[in-house]
Design an enzyme around this catalytic site. Structure first.
Site, PDB file in Angstrom:
ATOM      1  N   VAL A  75       0.860  -1.187   0.000  1.00  0.00           N
ATOM      2  CA  VAL A  75       0.000   0.000   0.000  1.00  0.00           C
ATOM      3  C   VAL A  75       0.896   1.237   0.000  1.00  0.00           C
ATOM      4  O   VAL A  75       1.803   1.352   0.825  1.00  0.00           O
ATOM      5  CB  VAL A  75      -0.928   0.010   1.244  1.00  0.00           C
ATOM      6  CG1 VAL A  75      -1.679   1.329   1.348  1.00  0.00           C
ATOM      7  CG2 VAL A  75      -1.913  -1.159   1.194  1.00  0.00           C
TER       8      VAL A  75
ATOM      9  N   ALA B  59       4.528   4.071   2.912  1.00  0.00           N
ATOM     10  CA  ALA B  59       4.042   2.824   2.297  1.00  0.00           C
ATOM     11  C   ALA B  59       4.239   1.675   3.272  1.00  0.00           C
ATOM     12  O   ALA B  59       4.914   1.832   4.300  1.00  0.00           O
ATOM     13  CB  ALA B  59       4.809   2.539   1.014  1.00  0.00           C
ATOM     14  N   LYS B  60       3.680   0.561   2.978  1.00  0.00           N
ATOM     15  CA  LYS B  60       3.957  -0.665   3.732  1.00  0.00           C
ATOM     16  C   LYS B  60       3.575  -1.845   2.869  1.00  0.00           C
ATOM     17  O   LYS B  60       2.694  -1.741   2.020  1.00  0.00           O
ATOM     18  CB  LYS B  60       3.132  -0.706   5.028  1.00  0.00           C
ATOM     19  CG  LYS B  60       3.749  -1.595   6.082  1.00  0.00           C
ATOM     20  CD  LYS B  60       4.852  -0.848   6.799  1.00  0.00           C
ATOM     21  CE  LYS B  60       5.418  -1.615   7.955  1.00  0.00           C
ATOM     22  NZ  LYS B  60       6.224  -0.701   8.799  1.00  0.00           N
ATOM     23  N   GLY B  61       4.237  -2.970   3.117  1.00  0.00           N
ATOM     24  CA  GLY B  61       3.883  -4.204   2.410  1.00  0.00           C
ATOM     25  C   GLY B  61       3.872  -5.358   3.379  1.00  0.00           C
ATOM     26  O   GLY B  61       4.381  -5.260   4.497  1.00  0.00           O
TER      27      GLY B  61
END
Ligand code: GLU
Length: 437
Positions: free
Chosen positions: A80, A125-127
């Site tokens: 995201v 962001a992050k995943g």
């Protein structure tokens, strides 16, 4: 496997999203509640407030990995991008069975405010991949990482979105992502990830950075309480991964007394202080803190309510809730984890006068040194560790002091103040840039 569809955010602080009136543990709803609390003080345009509530892009992928036994297994991964207003989006990738789209949305939003608060030119962001990495062999872990990285290629890059380690991932996993991306491009791109091994463009000090930054913030907070002698200060640390163990090691080297630590399997307690270097060796050998000589085994629940001066939650979200907040005995909480305290617990602890140094401030050391790593990669010119620690400390102290000044000016708690500073910077940049087209 059925993958649930989660609609974009619409909830506001005035209702709980589960509709039951019960406290809402969904991390994304926690992030939105915190956002609503902070924007109240900011006098921003309604359009800007609405814009920043939404994650900019969300990517979900279901992908196969062939296990060592020859069977194909499907995994789900996310990335995201919450915001790219201040620069490329930045944030870790986590491997955990607790990963969900809403969790990744929350963590991405927190990264946006964290980077803005720290004054580094990044969005958030992050995943994550829904997997317990401990259940994979090394070959399976590499296969899963490379396939996820290949699926991410259109969404990441040194100028667009730069992953880093988080819970369940490490420098080796970053190396596989960097290699997969580089093979696709046809040339080496070290700056596509941070938290890499040193021999492929990683930075000195990155591994220790988050833990060190947590302790730098703790020292600032202790000054406000006139607690200046490390030997008189007792610490309890929940979590003994990268953040918890490095915070413990740095604090121990400065003379602080660490009386309790825990990991996923449980905790240990010694009111006279734990020998942290010996404990780290013990954990390297046995895989956990329990059973360490010279300490009593305790449960994770009991750990949080131990008598101590400083509590450092360095595990995961939602650990300090309205259920245990009334029993927490620490005077100061320094959040090494992202989102460890629910808004209900915040209210209880603030009423009780507990000083909370919030996550986006306290654990920013990781992404600050990630920024240094990216700058070094782009310039192909590497700094010595002294420069890195000096700049890290300066940047952390500056963020701490501006947060404290904002908390005093607006008469708000430190979390609201930290969020206000981050949100305001993004809002101003958004308004300066304007809406395309
Ligand atoms: N995963 C870390 C965090 O939550 C570091 C992110 C980064 O370095 O990009 O802040």
């Amino acid at each position: 496997m059925v993958v649930a569809y989660h609609p974009p955010p619409t909830m506001s602080a005035s209702h709980t999203a589960n509709g039951s009136g019960a406290p809402d543990q969904n991390p994304y709803h926690v992030a939105l509640t915190q956002y609503d609390r902070a924007v109240r003080y900011l006098n921003l345009k309604d359009n800007t407030v609405e814009y920043m509530r939404y994650p900019h892009r969300e990517f979900t992928v279901n992908f196969p990995v062939v296990r060592d036994n020859g069977k194909l297994e499907m995994f789900t991964g996310y990335r995201v991008h919450h915001s790219t207003v201040l620069g490329p989006s930045k944030g870790g990738i986590r491997y955990s069975t607790a990963v969900s789209l809403d969790e990744i949305r929350a963590l991405a939003m927190w990264m946006t405010w964290k980077c803005a608060l720290a004054g580094i030119p990044y969005g958030g962001a992050k995943g994550g991949v829904v997997v317990d990495p401990k259940t994979l062999s090394l070959r399976e872990l590499e296969a899963l990482t490379r396939r996820y990285a290949a699926e991410l290629v259109p969404f990441i890059g040194p100028k667009s979105d730069i992953p880093a380690p988080d819970m369940g991932t490490n420098a080796q996993i970053m190396a596989w992502i960097m290699d997969t991306y580089s093979m696709t491009m046809g040339y080496s791109v070290p700056a596509v990830v941070t938290g890499k091994p040193l021999n492929i463009g990683g930075s000195l000090g990155r591994n220790e950075a988050t833990g060190r930054g947590v302790i730098a913030c703790m020292i600032e907070a202790l000054k406000r309480h006139d607690m200046n002698d490390p030997e008189d200060v007792s610490l309890v640390i929940q979590g003994f991964g990268n953040v918890g163990s490095n915070a413990a090691a740095y604090a121990h080297s400065l003379g602080f007394k660490i009386v309790g630590v825990s990991d996923v399997y449980g905790g240990i307690h010694n009111p006279h202080g734990l020998d942290i270097p010996a404990l780290r060796n013990y954990v390297a050998e046995t895989g956990g803190v329990r059973g360490f000589g010279g300490a009593d085994d305790i449960s994770n629940d009991n750990l949080l309510t131990l008598s101590c001066d400083v509590l450092i939650p360095a595990a995961m979200e939602g650990q300090i809730s309205e259920e245990n907040a009334p029993y927490i005995r620490a005077e100061i909480i320094v959040e090494g984890a992202n989102g460890p305290t629910t808004p209900e617990a915040d209210d209880i602890l603030n009423d009780r006068g507990v000083h909370i140094v919030p996550d986006i401030l306290a654990n920013a050391g990781g992404v600050i040194v990630s920024y240094f790593e990216w700058v070094q990669d782009l310039q192909a010119f590497f700094w010595d560790v002294g420069d890195i620690y000096t700049r890290l400390e300066k940047q952390m102290q500056h963020a701490y002091r501006s947060t404290e000044a904002t908390a005093e000016e607006y008469n708000v708690d430190m979390r609201t103040a930290a969020q206000m500073l981050g949100i305001r910077r993004v809002a101003e940049a958004f308004e300066t840039r304007g809406v395309y087209p």
